[in-house]
Design a protein around this motif. Structure first.
Motif, PDB file in Angstrom:
ATOM      1  N   PRO A 138      28.964  36.419  48.439  1.00  0.00           N
ATOM      2  CA  PRO A 138      28.979  35.373  47.405  1.00  0.00           C
ATOM      3  C   PRO A 138      28.925  35.936  45.990  1.00  0.00           C
ATOM      4  N   GLU A 139      28.188  37.072  45.810  1.00  0.00           N
ATOM      5  CA  GLU A 139      28.076  37.626  44.455  1.00  0.00           C
ATOM      6  C   GLU A 139      29.433  37.942  43.869  1.00  0.00           C
ATOM      7  N   ILE A 140      30.338  38.422  44.704  1.00  0.00           N
ATOM      8  CA  ILE A 140      31.650  38.796  44.169  1.00  0.00           C
ATOM      9  C   ILE A 140      32.537  37.566  44.039  1.00  0.00           C
ATOM     10  N   PHE A 141      32.541  36.798  45.128  1.00  0.00           N
ATOM     11  CA  PHE A 141      33.512  35.718  45.175  1.00  0.00           C
ATOM     12  C   PHE A 141      33.230  34.570  44.230  1.00  0.00           C
ATOM     13  N   LEU A 142      31.982  34.458  43.827  1.00  0.00           N
ATOM     14  CA  LEU A 142      31.685  33.378  42.900  1.00  0.00           C
ATOM     15  C   LEU A 142      32.039  33.760  41.472  1.00  0.00           C
ATOM     16  N   MET A 143      32.314  35.064  41.286  1.00  0.00           N
ATOM     17  CA  MET A 143      32.732  35.498  39.948  1.00  0.00           C
ATOM     18  C   MET A 143      34.128  34.981  39.678  1.00  0.00           C
ATOM     19  N   LYS A 144      34.356  34.649  38.443  1.00  0.00           N
ATOM     20  CA  LYS A 144      35.623  34.006  38.109  1.00  0.00           C
ATOM     21  C   LYS A 144      36.805  34.931  38.369  1.00  0.00           C
ATOM     22  N   GLY A 145      37.771  34.418  39.056  1.00  0.00           N
ATOM     23  CA  GLY A 145      39.006  35.175  39.262  1.00  0.00           C
ATOM     24  C   GLY A 145      38.963  36.205  40.363  1.00  0.00           C
ATOM     25  N   MET A 146      37.754  36.446  40.928  1.00  0.00           N
ATOM     26  CA  MET A 146      37.654  37.515  41.928  1.00  0.00           C
ATOM     27  C   MET A 146      38.362  37.150  43.227  1.00  0.00           C
ATOM     28  N   ALA A 147      38.188  35.884  43.638  1.00  0.00           N
ATOM     29  CA  ALA A 147      38.822  35.465  44.900  1.00  0.00           C
ATOM     30  C   ALA A 147      40.329  35.672  44.809  1.00  0.00           C
ATOM     31  N   LYS A 148      40.857  35.320  43.652  1.00  0.00           N
ATOM     32  CA  LYS A 148      42.304  35.464  43.461  1.00  0.00           C
ATOM     33  C   LYS A 148      42.685  36.933  43.499  1.00  0.00           C
TER      34      LYS A 148
END
Lengths: 389, 292
Positions: A138-148
């Motif tokens: 979650p720490e990474i994926f909740l960061m903006k644009g990371m999922a993309k």
């Protein structure tokens, strides 16, 4: 005639071809051999090289502690790792998670690289990928644009035929280095051979029609068949039909192995299962003569499912992970591995992907480590984001 | 001279390179064998893998062929003081199954065992401290990675020169000899010829340099006498090529090795196991020994 061809000819043929004597031919062959011969290095220098240049001395951690320990760090670079098991057991889920892990930055244990995912049966789900990512990191994926960014590193390709796959493989070899690809997934190898069965192609057409007509989020209450259910149903139909045992994959096996070796990346391949036929070879002639074991005796030892693609393929993979279900509990077994004990880990598939119920692993003795069971396994994985059984 | 007079004279002419059986027997005794680290397996092999000969070892995937190959590459290095050859190894990898982590594990275990042996038996031996480090063992394994059958042929041709320059090599392991010959070979006659060429060169190498050649082979299925059976790959002509042939198979829950073909060993089978330390006695053998 190129140099290497000279090595396949006899001395007499060479003498005739080059119009020279025996001594010249022998010396020419010795000279050519010395040039064509691969270089050597000591095992020590090989180890030092890997430790120095590669992530965790050449391993991709899976995040499953017990498995990573058994594999001395994770999925090894440079060789083929195979996942085999019945439909719906979790092979694609495992591949999705691995793809994610390879794309993650190294500070999170990833390879910080690109992934090529060859999705033969159209099982790849980017929604599911993002879900796994969001639940696991979650720490990474909740960061903006990371999922993309992360999912942007995973290239999914669906070959339409075996010949298209063959052609593209050669292109992949060239682009691997250029595009910093750190993982190649082929899901599944068996489907390539069974020639993209009728069900597969019909299904693809239906799927594309459905996905246009229905909203993106599928509520759990949607009446069957959901897309995932259909895939597994189609697959089980294929199993009944019988995937051919002998297969023309000799060249592909060799090429994919050399691809792994040359680029020093992990290559993960999934395989399907088929039912064991009564005339399955399982003994050597000396066993038949000496002990006159009947076929019934052997049926006792084995299970009724075997890996598709046969023994030739089984020799070619370096690591074989069997996913199976026994009495309703799923197990991940390290069936073939040069570096591990024959361990079985119970697991479940959750919203964040595969998770082991125990990191200790049960050590199995005997050929049972190679058996594939499907007892009590009727659960089919839904990509609806709910926690699964 | 008449034929009657000539023939006996011809019989006395020495053939270049030939030996009498008596001389050969003495020579055999001079060449120590390479232990497999499994007592039962060593026993059916007449003490271990024979130098001066080609031994083929085959089995289904996961049987432990690579494990045995790595164990031999390590065991050939056991110092003479400990009953070994104190020699070096060549490991020819055609499949990419050589995992250095595993070699390290097996090397460490080998040194541990020797140190233990040192402790138990050689308390009175002053200079006895074993100075080997696992890295020394890794250093003495020459690793070649072969990616095609032409490379395999080239390497087989080149080995004579290499070994003349590295005279302390006493084992050559090919893992596996099969792989590159099983892919897409259209011309089977060519394949048979190339394979027998390789076999002959390796036999010559083994004999001339007094080293052991170990070829690991895969399995395939064959239709014999009304049913499908397992058999070692590469065909019937190949099955004649190697001097000794050992088949690894499952017998119930245990791994067994069977001497399928050998000019000097009788047909027998023995259990063995693959542990984190490498190839070792099977669990049932261990129990038997403890009870003795």
């Amino acid at each position: 005639m190129i140099m290497q061809d000279a090595l396949s000819l006899t001395e007499f043929q060479l003498m005739e071809l080059l119009d020279v004597g025996w001594a010249e031919v022998t010396s020419a062959v010795a000279h050519i051999s010395a040039i064509v011969c691969p270089p050597y290095q000591s095992a020590l220098s090989l180890m030092e090289q890997r430790v120095k240049n590669e992530h965790l001395a050449g391993h991709l951690p899976t995040g499953l502690k017990g498995l990573d320990e058994a594999l001395c760090g994770g999925i090894p670079f440079g060789v083929l790792t195979e996942l085999v098991g019945p439909a719906g057991i979790g092979k694609t889920q495992f591949c999705l998670k691995l793809s994610l892990l390879a794309s993650l930055p190294s500070s999170y244990g990833g390879l910080d690289g690109h992934v090529i995912y060859i999705d033969v049966e159209s099982k790849f789900s980017s929604r599911r990928l993002i879900e796994i990512g969001a639940k696991s990191f979650p720490e990474i994926f909740l960061m903006k644009g990371m999922a993309k960014k992360m999912s942007g590193r995973i290239l999914v390709w669906r070959p339409a035929s075996l010949s298209e796959f063959t052609e593209r493989l050669q292109q992949i070899k060239v682009s691997l280095h250029q595009n910093e690809v750190k993982l190649l997934v082929i899901d599944s190898m068996a489907a390539l051979v069974s020639g993209f069965s009728r069900f597969g192609s019909i299904f693809k057409e239906i799927k594309s029609t459905i996905s246009l007509a229905l909203p993106i989020v599928f509520p759990k209450s949607l009446p069957l068949p959901s897309i995932a259910n259909f895939t597994d149903w189609a697959h089980s139909r294929e199993c009944e039909q019988g995937i051919p045992r002998q297969h023309p994959l000799g060249w592909h096996v060799s090429f994919i192995k050399s691809l792994a070796e040359f680029s020093r990346i992990p290559i993960v391949v999934t395989n399907q299962v088929r039912s064991q036929s009564s005339d399955e070879a399982c003994q050597f002639s000396f066993q038949v003569q000496r002990w006159k074991e009947t076929k019934e005796d052997h049926a006792r030892y084995g299970s009724h499912l075997v890996a598709a693609l046969g023994v030739h393929w089984a020799h070619a993979v370096t690591i074989r992970l069997v996913l199976e279900a026994k009495s309703g509990q799923r197990f991940l077994k390290v069936s073939k591995s040069p570096i591990s004990a024959p361990l079985a880990f119970p697991f479940d598939i959750t919203a964040s992907g595969m998770s082991l119920l125990s990191d200790d692993g049960i050590e199995l003795t005997g050929p049972d480590i190679n058996a594939i069971h499907s007892q009590g396994h009727s659960d089919i994985i839904n990509f609806t984001g709910e926690s699964l059984q | 001279m008449s034929q009657k007079e000539v023939v006996p004279l011809l019989m006395l002419l020495p053939f270049a390179g030939a030996q009498t059986a008596w001389d050969m027997l003495h020579e055999d005794e001079m060449f120590p064998r390479i232990t497999t680290s499994c007592l039962d397996l060593d026993n059916i092999l007449g003490g271990g893998i024979n130098c001066k000969e080609v031994t083929e070892i085959g089995g289904v995937p996961g049987m432990g062929k690579t494990q045995l190959g790595i164990q031999l590459a390590v065991n050939v290095q056991i110092p003479v003081d400990y009953g070994g050859l104190g020699a070096k190894a060549i490991y020819i990898d055609t499949e990419g199954s050589f995992m250095v982590e595993r070699v390290l594990q097996i090397a460490e275990a080998c040194i541990e065992d020797m140190t233990e042996c040192n402790g138990l038996l050689r308390k009175d031996f002053q200079a006895g401290q074993l100075k080997m480090h696992p890295n020394n063992i890794l250093e003495n394994i020459f690793y070649f990675r072969v990616c095609s059958y032409t490379e395999q042929i080239a390497l087989t041709n080149y080995l004579d020169k290499f070994i003349s320059e590295h005279k302390d090599v006493k084992v050559v392991i090919v893992d596996s000899v099969t792989f590159h010959f099983r892919q897409d070979f259209d011309d089977m006659a060519l394949r048979t010829r190339l394979l027998s060429g390789i076999a002959l060169k390796l036999m010559k190498l083994a004999k001339e340099h007094g080293l052991a050649v170990v070829l690991l082979n895969q399995v395939t299925t064959k239709y014999i006498e009304g049913s499908f059976q397992l058999t070692l790959a590469l065909g019937d002509s190949w099955s004649h090529s190697c001097t000794n042939r050992v088949i690894l198979y499952w017998n119930g829950n245990e791994r067994y090795a069977y001497i399928d073909k050998s000019p000097s060993l009788r047909s027998a089978s023995a259990p063995y196991s693959v542990t984190s330390k490498g190839i070792r006695n099977s669990a049932s053998t261990c129990k038997r020994i403890r009870m003795m």
